[in-house]
Design an enzyme around this catalytic site. Structure first.
Site, PDB file in Angstrom:
ATOM      1  N   TYR A   1      -1.206  -0.687  10.235  1.00 49.37           N
ATOM      2  CA  TYR A   1      -1.397  -0.995   8.889  1.00 49.37           C
ATOM      3  C   TYR A   1      -0.305  -0.124   8.224  1.00 49.37           C
ATOM      4  O   TYR A   1       0.269  -0.981   7.234  1.00 49.37           O
ATOM      5  CB  TYR A   1      -2.541  -0.362   8.489  1.00 49.37           C
ATOM      6  CG  TYR A   1      -2.947  -0.721   7.040  1.00 49.37           C
ATOM      7  CD1 TYR A   1      -3.478  -1.931   6.505  1.00 49.37           C
ATOM      8  CD2 TYR A   1      -2.607   0.266   5.859  1.00 49.37           C
ATOM      9  CE1 TYR A   1      -3.570  -2.290   5.107  1.00 49.37           C
ATOM     10  CE2 TYR A   1      -2.841   0.189   4.806  1.00 49.37           C
ATOM     11  CZ  TYR A   1      -3.345  -1.315   4.329  1.00 49.37           C
ATOM     12  OH  TYR A   1      -3.668  -1.557   2.903  1.00 49.37           O
TER      13      TYR A   1
ATOM     14  N   SER B   1       0.962  -1.104   0.037  1.00 46.83           N
ATOM     15  CA  SER B   1       0.155   0.032   0.004  1.00 46.83           C
ATOM     16  C   SER B   1       1.018   1.206  -0.060  1.00 46.83           C
ATOM     17  O   SER B   1       1.808   1.107   0.476  1.00 46.83           O
ATOM     18  CB  SER B   1      -0.955   0.102   1.267  1.00 46.83           C
ATOM     19  OG  SER B   1      -1.643   1.074   1.350  1.00 46.83           O
TER      20      SER B   1
END
Length: 240
Positions: free
Chosen positions: A164, A148
């Site tokens: 995350y 990501s």
């Protein structure tokens, strides 16, 4: 990535036909993972679909692997099953991931930190640990790590979601390690940001469809001869 750096990245050659090749895709029952698996299957690959529950629906032509990537026993069993059935593995796509979004670190629940690290980092490392031996027997072994842009070190890294973000940064680090350690053995390992995708993880406000998010990961999984150790979005190299 600067224009000069992007221009210096070699153009890959791709497998158009994956007939006879074997791919393992984690988190394959929905969203980006399902679309990646579908794309590889449509090109003729035998797809092993890693899913957490026997109740999840997948196409009949895929091989189901009940696989919680945070459980080493599941990972070992999955790779043993592939080895027993096929005696080869050409592609590993580490797609399974979780996210707990919004809270800054001092407000983040420790259980969320532990869960995110277990799935987003420990899981891919275990999959690589057990998949690398059969992969290195393939003509062109590939690993695709679905990362990501939220983990990119060049980004501001504000707005919460610490576990995350940090696990995706670490997944990029794993990709660089795999390239450094195994590229001379023929392994092509790359990381990819699929963009903000309308999935259970991304949320309904995300502007991209799962099909769009899966395009670049599936493309990377088709490299016959191409660059490794890089971070991609929309088939272009981006900064770590």
């Amino acid at each position: 990535m600067t224009d000069d750096a992007a221009e210096s990245t070699p153009e890959p050659t791709l497998y158009d036909d994956l007939d006879g090749q074997v791919a393992l895709v984690t988190g394959a029952n929905r969203g980006i993972g399902r679309e990646i698996a579908s794309s590889l299957s449509d090109r003729g690959a035998t797809v092993y679909a890693g899913v957490r529950s026997v109740t999840y629906d997948i196409p009949d032509e895929w091989r189901r692997l009940t696989l919680d990537v945070s459980q080493e026993g599941d990972v070992q069993d999955a790779l043993n099953r592939v080895g027993d059935d096929e005696d080869r593995l050409d592609v590993l796509v580490n797609n399974a991931g979780v996210g707990h979004f919004g809270e800054p670190l001092h407000e983040e629940r420790t259980a969320h930190i532990d869960h995110t690290i277990s799935v987003n980092l420990r899981g891919p490392m275990l999959l690589c640990k057990y998949a690398i031996p059969p992969l290195l027997n393939a003509e062109t072994p590939r690993i695709v790590n679905v990362s990501s842009g939220m983990g990119a070190l060049g980004e501001a890294q504000s707005g919460g979601s610490p576990a995350y973000r940090v696990t995706k940064t670490a997944l990029n680090g794993l990709t660089k390690y795999l390239h450094g350690e195994y590229a001379d053995d023929g392994l092509i390992a790359n990381a990819v940001c699929p963009g903000w995708v309308d999935t259970e993880l991304g949320g309904e406000e995300a502007p991209r469809s799962p099909e769009r998010g899966a395009e670049t990961p599936a493309w990377l999984a088709r490299f016959r001869d191409g660059p490794g150790g890089l971070f991609w979005r929309d088939k272009q190299v981006i900064d770590w």
